[in-house]
Design a protein around this motif. Structure first.
Motif, PDB file in Angstrom:
ATOM      1  N   GLY A  61      43.601 -12.500 -20.733  1.00 29.19           N
ATOM      2  CA  GLY A  61      43.393 -13.701 -19.930  1.00 29.19           C
ATOM      3  C   GLY A  61      41.937 -14.132 -19.918  1.00 29.19           C
ATOM      4  O   GLY A  61      41.024 -13.303 -19.996  1.00 29.19           O
ATOM      5  N   ARG A  62      41.716 -15.447 -19.809  1.00 29.96           N
ATOM      6  CA  ARG A  62      40.350 -15.984 -19.823  1.00 29.96           C
ATOM      7  C   ARG A  62      39.701 -15.979 -18.452  1.00 29.96           C
ATOM      8  O   ARG A  62      38.487 -16.027 -18.329  1.00 29.96           O
ATOM      9  N   PHE A  63      40.530 -15.980 -17.395  1.00 31.00           N
ATOM     10  CA  PHE A  63      40.023 -16.045 -16.028  1.00 31.00           C
ATOM     11  C   PHE A  63      40.553 -14.863 -15.226  1.00 31.00           C
ATOM     12  O   PHE A  63      41.577 -14.281 -15.574  1.00 31.00           O
ATOM     13  N   THR A 113      55.676 -15.567 -16.420  1.00 24.41           N
ATOM     14  CA  THR A 113      54.420 -14.926 -16.808  1.00 24.41           C
ATOM     15  C   THR A 113      54.076 -13.837 -15.815  1.00 24.41           C
ATOM     16  O   THR A 113      54.415 -13.918 -14.630  1.00 24.41           O
ATOM     17  N   ALA A 116      50.500 -11.654 -15.022  1.00 18.91           N
ATOM     18  CA  ALA A 116      49.096 -11.417 -15.340  1.00 18.91           C
ATOM     19  C   ALA A 116      48.608 -10.237 -14.505  1.00 18.91           C
ATOM     20  O   ALA A 116      48.744 -10.235 -13.281  1.00 18.91           O
ATOM     21  N   GLU A 174      45.330  -7.720 -13.661  1.00 17.35           N
ATOM     22  CA  GLU A 174      43.895  -7.482 -13.778  1.00 17.35           C
ATOM     23  C   GLU A 174      43.606  -6.018 -13.510  1.00 17.35           C
ATOM     24  O   GLU A 174      43.903  -5.495 -12.426  1.00 17.35           O
ATOM     25  N   VAL A 179      47.946 -10.765 -20.007  1.00 17.45           N
ATOM     26  CA  VAL A 179      48.944 -11.760 -19.617  1.00 17.45           C
ATOM     27  C   VAL A 179      50.179 -11.638 -20.506  1.00 17.45           C
ATOM     28  O   VAL A 179      50.085 -11.780 -21.729  1.00 17.45           O
ATOM     29  N   TRP A 231      51.157 -19.450 -17.783  1.00 22.29           N
ATOM     30  CA  TRP A 231      49.755 -19.076 -17.528  1.00 22.29           C
ATOM     31  C   TRP A 231      48.808 -19.969 -18.307  1.00 22.29           C
ATOM     32  O   TRP A 231      47.703 -20.286 -17.838  1.00 22.29           O
ATOM     33  N   ASP A 232      49.215 -20.429 -19.473  1.00 22.94           N
ATOM     34  CA  ASP A 232      48.390 -21.364 -20.234  1.00 22.94           C
ATOM     35  C   ASP A 232      48.229 -22.679 -19.479  1.00 22.94           C
ATOM     36  O   ASP A 232      47.148 -23.298 -19.501  1.00 22.94           O
ATOM     37  N   ASP A 245      45.687 -21.998 -16.814  1.00 25.18           N
ATOM     38  CA  ASP A 245      44.343 -21.924 -17.394  1.00 25.18           C
ATOM     39  C   ASP A 245      43.801 -23.303 -17.726  1.00 25.18           C
ATOM     40  O   ASP A 245      42.597 -23.577 -17.560  1.00 25.18           O
ATOM     41  N   ARG A 267      42.574 -24.805 -14.511  1.00 21.46           N
ATOM     42  CA  ARG A 267      41.317 -24.191 -14.089  1.00 21.46           C
ATOM     43  C   ARG A 267      40.152 -24.682 -14.943  1.00 21.46           C
ATOM     44  O   ARG A 267      39.044 -24.908 -14.448  1.00 21.46           O
ATOM     45  N   THR A 268      40.400 -24.851 -16.225  1.00 21.10           N
ATOM     46  CA  THR A 268      39.359 -25.367 -17.121  1.00 21.10           C
ATOM     47  C   THR A 268      38.977 -26.794 -16.730  1.00 21.10           C
ATOM     48  O   THR A 268      37.787 -27.148 -16.678  1.00 21.10           O
TER      49      THR A 268
END
Length: 352
Positions: A240-242, A287, A289, A291, A299, A308-309, A312, A315-316
């Motif tokens: 995951g990116r975040f 999904t 995710a 951490e 994810v 989840w994409d 994201d 969020r971006t």
């Protein structure tokens, strides 16, 4: 509200599922008084078990299906409705009867109709209202079905998606409805238009209510979807990116995701050193995710869409633009109940 439930620990199931313990007001009248005047929501029913039926020490497992709404939120809803003397108001979601009592005190009982799908809630609420000297019309009725009457204002303390066509039909010319959009925590105010629809906006205030239901509990398939996502191996697994976030407590993200992909159910759990967020949709998309203690996020995703994409991407956008366009958006409700929101070049529609 002589009895209510307090949550102890999370339990398996959809977001909001917990182990609950009953509180009995008569056992500690000072605490009961303080609770009654606290600006909080209090759960009165868990799944099919009402606190009135629970003996001291009883516990229940499940998600809330009825509550007494926090007073400040009710005041906000009534302010947005712009109630004036002489109006007739439909109160959707009787619950404990508190909001109905406030409306009856403001307008008189003969100008207030309150409805709830649950006959077990309606009967004691009507008794409490009568003891307090208020005698509105209180009925057991599915608010999403036909309504027998017309009102100047329709105020709902349950959430819907889309707007029931019966509400639009029951709203008098120039009348206003105030409700929240299910799965998004968005507060909608809209005035009836000549074509049988309504026009208004998504308010900057937030409102999270339980979704309308047609029975005593929510459908079991919701629990099943969450449980599948909790253990399944993803068709697509990636980093995951975040960081993992509790979407339903991140109001802006929840609202934007709720109108981008309506119908997502959420679950969030924290362990000693991990955080897990689950999303599941009726179309089979899901999904999970996770951490890890070192901050790494894994994810798992499955089904026709990558939920989840979508999160994201939102969020971006939030980081890039500094805001999300959903709050304050212009809202059009079509005669069939579809809700279209528009702000600048952004627009989206939620239909049945």
């Amino acid at each position: 509200m002589p009895r209510w439930w307090t949550s102890l620990v999370p339990a398996p199931g959809p977001y909001g599922s917990a182990i609950w313990e009953v509180r009995i007001g008569a056992a500690d009248r000072d605490s009961w008084r303080d609770t009654a005047y606290t600006d909080r929501s209090f759960v009165t029913r868990v799944s099919g078990v009402h606190a009135d039926d629970a003996d001291p020490g009883n516990r229940a497992i499940g998600a809330p299906t009825s509550s007494a709404t926090l007073p400040s939120l009710l005041v906000s809803m009534f302010q947005h409705a712009r109630i004036i003397d002489g109006m007739h108001v439909l109160d959707v979601g009787t619950g404990s009867g508190y909001g109905t009592a406030v409306l009856a005190a403001r307008l008189g009982g003969d100008r207030v109709t309150s409805i709830d799908v649950d006959p077990y809630l309606v009967a004691p609420a009507e008794e409490r209202l009568d003891r307090a000297g208020y005698r509105p019309i209180v009925r057991t009725l599915d608010a999403t079905g036909p309504l027998d009457g017309e009102w100047d204002r329709i105020i709902a303390t349950v959430s819907v998606r889309p707007i029931p066509t019966s509400w639009l039909a029951a709203l008098r010319p120039g009348g206003r409805l105030v409700t929240s959009i299910a799965g998004a925590g968005l507060l909608l105010t809209a005035d009836r238009t000549p074509d049988g629809g309504a026009e208004g906006r998504i308010e900057w205030d937030r409102a999270g209510f339980m979704t309308t239901r047609t029975g005593l509990d929510y459908p079991p398939e919701l629990v099943d979807r969450i449980e599948v996502a909790r253990t399944a191996e993803g068709e697509h697994v990636a980093a995951g990116r975040f960081p993992v976030v509790n979407v339903m407590e991140a109001w802006d993200l929840w609202s934007m995701l709720g109108v981008t992909a309506p119908g997502i159910d959420h679950d969030y759990r924290e362990g000693c050193d991990t955080r897990t967020a689950i999303m599941a949709h009726p179309d089979g998309s899901w999904t999970r995710a996770v951490e890890a203690p070192d901050g790494q996020v894994t994810v798992h995703q499955g089904g026709p869409r990558r939920l989840w994409d979508l999160l994201d991407a939102i969020r971006t956008r939030w980081l890039r633009e500094g805001h999300l366009p959903v709050n304050g958006a212009h809202a059009m409700v079509a005669p069939d109940g579809a809700i279209t929101r528009r702000r600048g070049r952004w627009s989206t529609t939620i239909a049945d």
